[in-house]
Design a protein around this motif. Structure first.
Motif, mmCIF file in Angstrom:
data_model
loop_
_atom_site.group_PDB
_atom_site.id
_atom_site.type_symbol
_atom_site.label_atom_id
_atom_site.label_comp_id
_atom_site.label_asym_id
_atom_site.label_seq_id
_atom_site.Cartn_x
_atom_site.Cartn_y
_atom_site.Cartn_z
ATOM 1 N N ASP A 28 0.813 -1.218 0.000
ATOM 2 C CA ASP A 28 0.000 0.000 0.000
ATOM 3 C C ASP A 28 0.846 1.268 0.000
ATOM 4 N N ASP A 29 2.119 1.157 0.488
ATOM 5 C CA ASP A 29 3.038 2.299 0.485
ATOM 6 C C ASP A 29 2.504 3.489 1.278
ATOM 7 N N VAL A 30 1.647 3.250 2.232
ATOM 8 C CA VAL A 30 1.104 4.327 3.067
ATOM 9 C C VAL A 30 2.217 4.906 3.931
ATOM 10 N N VAL A 31 2.288 6.233 4.001
ATOM 11 C CA VAL A 31 3.295 6.890 4.825
ATOM 12 C C VAL A 31 2.858 6.843 6.282
ATOM 13 N N ARG A 32 3.716 6.276 7.107
ATOM 14 C CA ARG A 32 3.464 6.200 8.546
ATOM 15 C C ARG A 32 4.508 7.072 9.235
ATOM 16 N N HIS A 33 4.060 8.093 9.899
ATOM 17 C CA HIS A 33 4.954 9.135 10.411
ATOM 18 C C HIS A 33 5.556 8.710 11.755
ATOM 19 N N ARG A 34 6.540 7.828 11.664
ATOM 20 C CA ARG A 34 7.179 7.317 12.877
ATOM 21 C C ARG A 34 8.500 8.024 13.193
ATOM 22 N N LEU A 35 9.133 8.624 12.192
ATOM 23 C CA LEU A 35 10.418 9.275 12.430
ATOM 24 C C LEU A 35 10.335 10.328 13.538
ATOM 25 N N PRO A 36 9.212 11.054 13.681
ATOM 26 C CA PRO A 36 9.124 12.035 14.768
ATOM 27 C C PRO A 36 9.253 11.442 16.172
ATOM 28 N N ARG A 37 9.128 10.109 16.299
ATOM 29 C CA ARG A 37 9.327 9.510 17.619
ATOM 30 C C ARG A 37 10.740 9.759 18.135
ATOM 31 N N LEU A 38 11.682 9.959 17.218
ATOM 32 C CA LEU A 38 13.057 10.242 17.639
ATOM 33 C C LEU A 38 13.179 11.605 18.316
ATOM 34 N N LEU A 39 12.240 12.490 18.047
ATOM 35 C CA LEU A 39 12.316 13.831 18.637
ATOM 36 C C LEU A 39 12.325 13.759 20.160
ATOM 37 N N ASP A 40 11.582 12.820 20.722
ATOM 38 C CA ASP A 40 11.490 12.716 22.171
ATOM 39 C C ASP A 40 12.740 12.112 22.794
ATOM 40 N N TRP A 41 13.704 11.700 21.963
ATOM 41 C CA TRP A 41 14.940 11.116 22.463
ATOM 42 C C TRP A 41 16.154 12.024 22.269
ATOM 43 N N LEU A 42 15.981 13.160 21.624
ATOM 44 C CA LEU A 42 17.139 14.006 21.338
ATOM 45 C C LEU A 42 17.725 14.627 22.595
ATOM 46 N N ASP A 43 16.884 15.074 23.508
ATOM 47 C CA ASP A 43 17.408 15.626 24.761
ATOM 48 C C ASP A 43 18.140 14.540 25.558
ATOM 49 N N TYR A 44 17.658 13.327 25.463
ATOM 50 C CA TYR A 44 18.314 12.197 26.115
ATOM 51 C C TYR A 44 19.723 12.006 25.552
ATOM 52 N N ALA A 45 19.854 12.101 24.221
ATOM 53 C CA ALA A 45 21.171 11.968 23.600
ATOM 54 C C ALA A 45 22.116 13.058 24.082
ATOM 55 N N VAL A 46 21.597 14.272 24.194
ATOM 56 C CA VAL A 46 22.413 15.382 24.699
ATOM 57 C C VAL A 46 22.796 15.147 26.153
ATOM 58 N N GLU A 47 21.848 14.670 26.960
ATOM 59 C CA GLU A 47 22.119 14.375 28.363
ATOM 60 C C GLU A 47 23.188 13.300 28.493
ATOM 61 N N LEU A 48 23.176 12.330 27.594
ATOM 62 C CA LEU A 48 24.205 11.298 27.584
ATOM 63 C C LEU A 48 25.583 11.906 27.380
ATOM 64 N N GLY A 49 25.647 12.965 26.599
ATOM 65 C CA GLY A 49 26.912 13.609 26.267
ATOM 66 C C GLY A 49 27.215 13.601 24.788
ATOM 67 N N ALA A 50 26.315 13.006 24.000
ATOM 68 C CA ALA A 50 26.525 12.966 22.553
ATOM 69 C C ALA A 50 26.237 14.323 21.929
ATOM 70 N N ASN A 51 26.886 14.573 20.811
ATOM 71 C CA ASN A 51 26.564 15.774 20.033
ATOM 72 C C ASN A 51 26.354 15.434 18.563
ATOM 73 N N GLY A 52 26.047 14.152 18.317
ATOM 74 C CA GLY A 52 25.748 13.722 16.961
ATOM 75 C C GLY A 52 24.767 12.566 16.983
ATOM 76 N N LEU A 53 23.863 12.554 16.013
ATOM 77 C CA LEU A 53 22.899 11.475 15.827
ATOM 78 C C LEU A 53 23.281 10.740 14.550
ATOM 79 N N ALA A 54 23.757 9.506 14.691
ATOM 80 C CA ALA A 54 24.113 8.682 13.539
ATOM 81 C C ALA A 54 22.940 7.770 13.234
ATOM 82 N N LEU A 55 22.314 8.002 12.091
ATOM 83 C CA LEU A 55 21.117 7.257 11.722
ATOM 84 C C LEU A 55 21.465 6.087 10.820
#
Length: 436
Positions: A28-55
């Motif tokens: 069906d190729d329906v677009v499922r907008h799941r990528l925005p779920r990563l938004l809620d983890w970006l502050d966590y990555a910063v808190e960890l000490g990272a300054n880059g998101l490798a996808l």
């Protein structure tokens, strides 16, 4: 190498698994907008000490992301261009760089260029992009080179100008949209001369982009020199870390550190103790008390460190050589960090401590390592650059040990007592100390 890479610490995410996407893309190729779920983890990555998101792979594919069908389209299981743009903008707001995973050695059978070959035969305008062998008889499907025997992964012909154009345009397109660099998947299977032709074309438009090739075995320094890549994955050090800790054979780690030091004379490798292709470090180690030792090595030697999402929480998972054998190391994550189980907190805090130490000694990125003492269960080494120095001491034994460590000074992390030219460590202890 771009200057910003000196301070880079990546948090590495495999998106399709992280968001719980279907293992196969539906018709069906329906677009499922799941990528925005990563938004809620970006502050966590910063808190960890990272300054880059490798996808990991985010482009349209049929299954696991490494069978690309459209390099210019976000996989509809993840979302669309707008979702990608939103993610990049959110990363920018937090000072996070973005690294993309480029699968340019092969494509999926569903890629339009290969579909044209199947539909039109030898006269297809894209036939020259693949290494094909046509059987006799009308309507027969050609034989084709694959990636490591996987029939769904059709190898590209890297001598074809059309392939160089495809890769150049794909890289440039996503750098234009805000990415900062590329991990070049299966770079070891691509002739270095191909990268040497493509990367300068991309750098003309994006001189500050960073390119790291996936290389497992072989001559790392020669690959970097011949290809023009900035870096490659340091699998030698990865293997030596867990293997030496499991075997109680720190001579192996000492040897690998010597090899690593040679690499640093010509390039700075991407260092890691886990990624989406290997058993998680918490499962790989036979003694959980040595997880800290693995992390200490990762963050106190030269390199550009990468933390595979979940390793900082001591996630477990064993990779198996079978269909679906990657699933255990590519699991879905909860909706947000607040839903993580509390047992991972000590490992998370240890990552924070060691990344913080590395940030206070940013010269560690290109530091050279000198082994000071080695035996089966004790090791000490000094990492130094720009007139600065740190001393690291490790003990794997069940008994206390006085580890020779000339030049060791004040304790910076771990636990140990400096005594004359040595550091006294508790059983299975470790220490990072200022160098004198």
């Amino acid at each position: 190498m771009p200057g910003w890479v000196q301070d880079a610490v990546w948090w590495h995410v495999y998106p399709l698994g992280f968001v719980g996407a279907e293992q196969e893309r539906g018709d069906d190729d329906v677009v499922r907008h799941r990528l925005p779920r990563l938004l809620d983890w970006l502050d966590y990555a910063v808190e960890l000490g990272a300054n880059g998101l490798a996808l990991g792979p985010v482009f349209a594919s049929g299954t696991h992301g490494y069978d690309t069908e459209d390099h210019r389209r976000i996989d509809p299981r993840l979302g669309d261009d707008a979702d990608f743009d939103t993610l990049v903008a959110a990363c920018r707001e937090r000072g996070l760089r973005v690294l993309l995973d480029g699968v340019f050695n092969h494509v999926g059978r569903g890629h339009p260029a290969f579909r044209a070959v199947l539909e039109q035969g030898p006269d297809a305008p894209t036939a020259g992009m693949f290494r094909l062998r046509w059987p006799h008889g009308p309507g027969a499907e050609p034989e084709y080179d694959t990636f490591e025997g996987h029939g769904q992964l059709v190898a590209l012909d890297h001598s074809a100008p059309a392939v160089a154009d495809l890769v150049t345009e794909a890289m440039t397109h996503w750098l234009d949209r805000g990415a900062d660099g590329w991990r070049l998947d299966a770079a070891y299977a691509v002739p270095p001369s191909f990268w040497a032709g493509v990367l300068p074309r991309v750098r003309e438009r994006h001189p500050d982009a960073w390119f790291v090739g996936e290389v497992i075995h072989g001559d790392y320094a020669a690959t970097v020199g011949e290809s023009g890549m900035d870096s490659v994955t340091q699998y030698e050090l990865w293997k030596a870390i867990w293997s030496s800790l499991n075997d109680g054979n720190l001579h192996e780690l000492a040897h690998a550190l010597g090899r690593h030091d040679e690499f640093l004379r010509s390039f700075v490798p991407l260092t890691f103790v886990g990624n989406h292709d290997v058993t998680r470090i918490a499962s790989r180690l036979t003694d959980p008390r040595h997880l800290a030792h693995a992390l200490v090595v990762l963050f106190t030697v030269g390199g550009t460190p990468s933390v595979y999402a979940g390793d900082e929480q001591a996630f477990t998972g064993v990779k198996e050589d079978r269909a679906g054998g990657d699933d255990a190391v590519r699991p879905p994550f909860p909706a947000g960090p607040a839903e993580l189980a509390p047992f991972g907190e000590p490992t998370f805090h240890l990552h924070q401590e060691l990344i913080g130490l590395r940030r206070r000694h940013r010269w560690l990125h290109a530091a050279h390592t000198e082994v000071l003492h080695r035996d089966n269960t004790q090791l000490s080494y000094a990492s130094g650059a720009d007139g600065e120095r740190l001393v690291v001491a490790l003990n794997l034994a069940d008994t206390p040990a006085l580890v020779p460590a000339p030049g060791a000074g004040a304790l910076l992390a771990g636990a140990g007592q400096v005594q004359q030219d040595g550091v006294r460590l508790e059983p299975h202890g470790w220490a990072v100390l200022a160098g004198r």
